[in-house]
Every structure is written in structure tokens, then in C-alpha cells.
Scaffold this motif. Structure first.
Motif, PDB file in Angstrom:
ATOM      1  N   PRO A  24      -4.127  27.096 -37.222  1.00 27.52           N
ATOM      2  CA  PRO A  24      -5.091  25.985 -37.252  1.00 27.52           C
ATOM      3  C   PRO A  24      -6.382  26.304 -38.000  1.00 27.52           C
ATOM      4  N   PHE A  25      -6.832  27.560 -37.977  1.00 30.27           N
ATOM      5  CA  PHE A  25      -8.041  27.918 -38.725  1.00 30.27           C
ATOM      6  C   PHE A  25      -7.823  27.718 -40.222  1.00 30.27           C
ATOM      7  N   GLU A  26      -6.627  28.053 -40.691  1.00 33.53           N
ATOM      8  CA  GLU A  26      -6.322  27.857 -42.100  1.00 33.53           C
ATOM      9  C   GLU A  26      -6.259  26.374 -42.439  1.00 33.53           C
ATOM     10  N   ILE A  27      -5.693  25.591 -41.535  1.00 33.70           N
ATOM     11  CA  ILE A  27      -5.626  24.140 -41.756  1.00 33.70           C
ATOM     12  C   ILE A  27      -7.028  23.546 -41.809  1.00 33.70           C
ATOM     13  N   ILE A  28      -7.910  23.961 -40.892  1.00 31.95           N
ATOM     14  CA  ILE A  28      -9.291  23.482 -40.877  1.00 31.95           C
ATOM     15  C   ILE A  28      -9.990  23.839 -42.188  1.00 31.95           C
TER      16      ILE A  28
ATOM     17  N   ALA B  12      -9.015  21.518 -44.887  1.00 30.56           N
ATOM     18  CA  ALA B  12      -9.630  20.208 -44.654  1.00 30.56           C
ATOM     19  C   ALA B  12     -11.092  20.204 -45.108  1.00 30.56           C
ATOM     20  N   LEU B  13     -11.850  21.259 -44.772  1.00 34.40           N
ATOM     21  CA  LEU B  13     -13.260  21.348 -45.162  1.00 34.40           C
ATOM     22  C   LEU B  13     -13.402  21.444 -46.676  1.00 34.40           C
TER      23      LEU B  13
ATOM     24  N   SER C 161     -16.144  26.885 -44.676  1.00 35.28           N
ATOM     25  CA  SER C 161     -14.751  26.660 -45.090  1.00 35.28           C
ATOM     26  C   SER C 161     -14.117  27.964 -45.558  1.00 35.28           C
ATOM     27  N   LEU C 162     -14.895  28.794 -46.265  1.00 41.17           N
ATOM     28  CA  LEU C 162     -14.347  30.066 -46.737  1.00 41.17           C
ATOM     29  C   LEU C 162     -14.080  31.023 -45.569  1.00 41.17           C
ATOM     30  N   CYS C 163     -14.963  31.003 -44.555  1.00 35.49           N
ATOM     31  CA  CYS C 163     -14.765  31.869 -43.383  1.00 35.49           C
ATOM     32  C   CYS C 163     -13.504  31.474 -42.620  1.00 35.49           C
TER      33      CYS C 163
END
Length: 611
Positions: free
Chosen positions: A99-103, A106-107, A138-140
Motif C-alpha cells: 500500500p505504501f507503494e500504491i500511495i 497516487a501522490l 511521495s518519494l519517501c
């Protein structure tokens, strides 16, 4: 052992009967990797130009931001590996970080879509305030999500094959080849179709396609849970490592026994039969002091360690020079994802009337690899296997060595191509040379990456202790990470030094105009550095001793000296670029299960508990 602790385990045989494991399970991993890599690679190759033309970075700022992002992503794979070895099984680790990668996607898509979130720069590298917070957030998320997934996914797939079974031992090597193949297929689609949409239509549209692709990949992966052999984490590998170091230091003044059999080891009845005991080796003798049995009191974890536990630390220690020897190659790879894309932007990118987007240049090696990987797996490996008797055809260190040599050639070719491009551009700027010239350096390096990446993943998985396999396979990504970070450092150092030394008082890699830079000199510098690094690798590869298990049936253990005319040394390293590892040859007969305790172990444990 309590029954509650082994509920997610089953014996390998019963798991096979239930249809778990094997390529049926790994197909879900291949699906995720293909879809995820389609978005990941498309974004990575697009970011170089996106950072320059949309986010306001100059050439070196864009390159450093991208390489730092890539470095952070691969570095954080160690977090995913550690968590999946210590707290949560590998399957759920992937679903937690996904989910972090999906977020992140999205950002990135939102910021690319809305002009109000983009900086208006009068000078390079001007992004600040809320726009900078949104951008770096978004990069983090991208680094955390992508890194965590990479730390657990390869080992999860390898767990689906039983190394005791000769057929599955061979299948394990094929798994790593197919892992690379699925990644390449997804990447090739990403750098062609997705990058085309990003650069020709709109950045946000390409990022949106990547977002959808990655989301579908994780959904597909989650559907495969009933087919996976899931392993419970074996506890913190770092604790076991620290125990050996601390006890060895505490016992520093003690004398080692002349006979290594006097060192402490748990008997077969006391030990977990699923964890193979490792044979004693003579390297790093200081660590052997951790296995000196205390003369007084009962042995505890912080007063004495088993020989196997000490050997696990030795294995990890022997891996460190191998990791370090592959960093320079990954520094070279960073240039092909940054400066070479910038080169492509200044070249003739038309194929008849179709204009190829500059970030799509990496499609050349990906397409070549799509062809070569099946040939390597179906033709070369079976042929080499007949000669070497090695399940993978050649040893993992041999495979890495081939990749390192090709990376040297790639950088030399890159320098020659840049000389030609720059000379032609200064002479006739309206008619630049064709983009196809970059195909030479990309193709050679693509083949190099095919050898090295797969070789490292398989090497670190097979050599690692059973409870540290996610952490160990993360070493591959750490090498890539350090390569990207080193790239940023080298660019800054080169610019700083050449700015002082050059008559023009300008660095080799300053500004956006490649014609005013000396990129070819930087490529020559990397080619020379890669050559020196290969000599360093040869030394450490020759020095490395493959781990060997004690639980090998001497009747079935093949004799390397008889089978292929090599030395009969028990701990085969010799020159690993010339000799296969004994542990790999004997793998089908090693009494090791990578898939948790067997039914027999469970029954013995239950009987002990009842007693």
C-alpha cells in the motif's frame, strides 16, 4: 516446540499433495513483479526528464535526486527482509509494504496533474514549501513501499521449492531466471507504452497507468495465498549475530581447542531437525571462541554459541566482500538510467515518422533480455549442467563474474558513443546521430545485469542460513542501493575536482547542455574503475568458501574430483570462477528443508511435549 507455533508449516510432501508451492504458487509472484515493474521502471526512466522539465532541477540535481531515490528504495529492502525473517511471514510483509507503494504512485500522479502543486522556477532546484513537502512525501512512500516489497518477495518465491528434491533443486535455478524474465517483460512494456503516454500525452496519464498496474499486481498477488508455502519467522537474525560477537569478545582470552570437534554443538536430539547443522570452517578463527564450552555453569545463549550459529555469522561475513565487489557495477547502471536518457533526448529519435521518447531507450536491453533469458534457461543451463553437474549450470559467482566483465565493456562503449554524439552535435547540431547508437551500451549492460542480478539473488538465498534468507537476498538490493548512492557522490566529487582543475573552471557534468559537458570522460573513468573492481572481485571470489552442511549422506555425496576432474577439497572454493561449489552440487542430497519443520520433526516435538 508447541503445536501453535507450527500451524502454518507442513511437511514438504504434504504441501505438495495439497497443491502448494512450486511454479503454481510463484506464478502469482511473477504476475505481481511484472505489473509492479511495469510501473516502477516506467516511473524511474521518466523521472530524469520529469524532474528537469516539471520539477525544476538541473542536470546534476535531477540525476542525483533520482539516484538517491533509487538508492533509498533498494536500501530499505533490508527493512522488508528483516521484518519477514523476524516478525511476519514473507507473504504478509509484501502486503504490508505494498500500500505504501500504491500511495506513492497516487501522490506522484496528483502532483503531475495539478499545476498548482508544481514549482515555477527562475533558477534550478528551486522547489520549496508545501510543494516540496508533497514531492518528497511521495518519494519517501515510494522508497519505503518498493524497498519493503523487494526485501521479501524473491525469498518467498524461492521458499516454494524444496532443495532436498533433485527436481525442485533444479527448478529453483529456473525460478530465479523466470523472476528476472517477468521483471524484464513488465519493464519493457513500461518503458515503451507507459513512457510514450507520459512524454507524448501527459506526465500524469503515464503515472496513472503505473498506479493502476501496481494496484492490480498486488490484488492478483493476494489471491495466491492458498497456494503458497508460508514460513513462520524464526526470530531475530540480528540477535543470533550479536550473541556470537559478544560471546567471542568475552572469550577473547581463552585458547581454542586443537580439535574443532571439542567446540560446542547441540546434539541431534536437542536440535530442531529442520535446521541443518553447518560444518566447521577455519576462516575467522576468532569467532570460534564463541563456541568454547564454559567450564562452569549451564550453557546459555549469551555464554556459549553452537558451531552452527558461529558458522552462520561466518557465512554472512564472507558475503560482505562479494557485496562490496558489485557496487561499482550498479554505479554504472545508475548512469544508464540518468545521463544516457539525457543523451537520448539530444539525438535523432525518429523511426520513419514515429518519434521514440528519450526515456524509452532502456527498452533496447529489455527486449534483448526477453529473448536471451529463455535461451539461457532452456539451452545454456541444461548444456552446462551436463558438464559441471551443477543444478544451475554454472556457479552463482561465475555468473556474477561474467556480468562484471560485460559492465566494463558497456562503459567503454558508452564513452565511445558519447564522443561520436558530441563531435557530431557540435559539427552539425541540426542533424544529430540516431538514437540507435545508444543500443550498444544498453544491450551489453542489459546482458551483464541478467547475469549479475540473478546470480546474486540465487547466491545469497542458497548460501544464507535458513532463518536469514529474506535478509540475505536483500544484500543484492543493498549492493544496488550503494551503487546509486555512490553515483551521486561520484558526480559531486567529479564536478568539484574538475571545476578546480579544468581551464574552463566548469565541472564535467554541470548544466543541462551535454555538448558543453565531458560525459565521455566520466564514462571512461567508470570503465577504468570497473576494471579495477573486477580484479578485486576475482580475489574475493577465489577466497570465498561455500557453506557445507553436516547432514550429507556420504554414500550419495558426489565426488567433485572424480566427476569433473577438480580438487577434492571438502570446502570448495578453490577459484570459484572456475570451480563449482560442492554445496551446490550436493544440494539434492542435503538434509535441509527450506519450508519449515517436517512432519517427522513435528511428531518428535509433539511426543516430547507429551512426555
Amino acid at each position: 516446540m508447541e503445536e501453535g507455533k507450527i500451524t502454518e508449516y507442513n511437511s514438504v510432501s504434504s504441501l505438495k499433495l495439497q497443491g502448494k508451492g512450486g511454479f503454481r504458487a510463484t506464478s502469482f509472484i511473477f504476475g505481481l513483479l511484472g505489473l509492479e515493474n511495469m510501473g516502477f521502471v516506467a516511473v524511474m526512466v521518466s523521472f530524469g526528464l520529469y524532474f528537469s522539465f516539471v520539477m525544476g532541477f538541473d542536470l546534476s540535481g535531477s540525476a542525483n535526486t533520482l539516484t538517491n531515490l533509487m538508492g533509498s528504495t533498494f536500501l530499505l529492502s533490508i527493512l522488508g527482509g528483516f521484518i519477514s525473517d523476524t516478525y511476519i511471514n514473507r507473504f504478509h510483509t509484501v502486503l504490508i509494504f505494498g500500500p505504501f507503494e500504491i500511495i506513492a504512485f497516487a501522490l506522484i500522479t496528483i502532483q503531475a496533474h495539478y499545476k498548482s502543486l508544481q514549482p515555477v522556477c527562475l533558477e534550478p532546484n528551486c522547489i520549496s514549501g508545501k510543494k516540496a513537502i508533497f514531492f518528497y512525501a511521495s518519494l519517501c512512500c515510494f522508497a519505503l513501499g518498493g524497498g519493503g516489497v523487494k526485501g521479501a518477495l524473491p525469498a518467498l518465491g524461492a521458499d516454494q521449492f524444496d532443495q532436498k528434491d533433485p527436481k525442485e533443486a533444479k527448478a529453483l535455478g529456473r525460478y530465479f531466471n523466470l523472476l528476472m524474465f517477468s521483471s524484464v517483460i513488465g519493464g519493457a512494456f513500461g518503458v515503451t507504452f507507459v513512457v510514450y503516454v507520459s512524454t507524448v500525452n501527459a506526465w500524469w496519464k503515464g503515472f496513472l497507468i503505473s498506479l493502476v498496474s501496481v494496484t492490480l499486481g498486488f490484488i492478483f498477488f493476494a489471491l495466491g495465498k492458498p497456494f503458497f508455502r508460508l514460513q513462520q519467522p524464526a526470530g531475530s537474525p540480528l540477535t543470533r549475530i550479536f550473541q556470537v560477537i559478544v560471546v567471542a569478545i568475552n572469550n577473547g582470552k581463552l585458547q581454542l581447542p586443537e580439535n574443532s570437534e571439542e567446540l560446542y554443538e547441540i546434539s541431534e536430539k536437542e536440535s530442531d531437525s529442520s535446521q541443518p547443522k553447518l560444518a566447521h570452517t577455519k576462516q575467522f578463527r576468532f569467532l570460534d571462541k564463541a563456541a568454547i564450552h564454559p567450564k562452569t555453569g549451564e550453557p546459555t545463549a549469551w555464554t556459549v554459541c553452537t558451531v552452527t550459529q558461529v558458522e552462520e555469522v561466518k557465512v554472512l561475513t564472507r558475503m560482505l566482500p562479494i557485496i562490496a565487489s558489485t557496487i561499482i557495477m550498479n554505479t554504472c547502471m545508475a548512469q544508464l538510467q540518468t545521463f544516457s536518457v539525457a543523451q537520448g533526448y539530444r539525438m535523432n529519435r525518429f523511426i520513419k515518422k514515429f518519434e521514440v521518447p528519450a526515456p524509452s531507450v532502456p527498452a533496447i536491453p529489455l527486449i534483448i533480455m526477453c529473448i536471451l533469458i529463455p535461451i539461457y534457461d532452456m539451452v545454456f543451463v541444461p548444456f552446462a549442467r551436463k558438464i559441471t553437474k551443477h543444478p544451475s549450470g554454472i556457479t552463482q559467482l561465475q555468473r556474477v563474474g561474467v556480468g562484471l566483465v560485460l559492465s566494463i565493456v558497456s562503459m567503454a562503449v558508452a564513452a565511445l558513443v558519447e564522443i561520436k554524439r558530441k563531435h557530431h552535435s557540435l559539427k552539425d547540431p541540426l542533424h544529430p546521430i540516431h538514437l540507435a547508437w545508444l543500443g550498444f551500451q544498453y544491450s551489453i549492460f542489459g546482458i551483464a545485469d541478467m547475469f549479475t542480478l540473478v546470480g546474486l539473488l540465487e547466491f545469497f538465498y542458497k548460501e544464507a542460513p535458513v532463518g536469514m534468507r529474506s535478509l540475505s537476498t536483500s544484500f543484492t538490493w543493498i549492493s544496488i542501493s550503494l551503487g546509486f548512492f555512490l553515483s551521486s557522490v561520484l558526480v559531486d566529487i567529479i564536478n568539484s575536482v574538475t571545476k578546480k582543475r579544468a581551464p574552463s573552471k566548469k565541472g564535467w557534468l554541470v548544466g543541462l547542455d551535454l555538448d558543453q559537458n565531458n560525459l565521455h570522460l566520466f564514462y571512461w573513468f567508470l570503465a577504468i574503475l570497473s576494471g579495477l573492481n573486477f580484479l578485486n572481485y576475482l580475489y574475493w571470489a577465489s577466497w570465498y568458501k561455500y557453506k557445507t552442511d553436516e547432514n550429507v549422506d556420504p554414500k550419495t555425496k558426489p565426488n567433485l574430483g572424480d566427476s569433473i576432474g577438480l580438487s577434492k577439497s571438502v570446502s570448495v572454493s578453490g577459484v570459484p570462477l572456475l570451480k563449482p561449489s560442492e554445496s551446490a552440487v550436493a544440494m539434492p542430497t542435503i538434509n535441509e528443508s527450506s519450508n519449515g519443520p517436517t512432519e517427522e520433526a513435528n511428531e518428535n516435538s509433539a511426543a516430547a511435549n507429551r512426555g
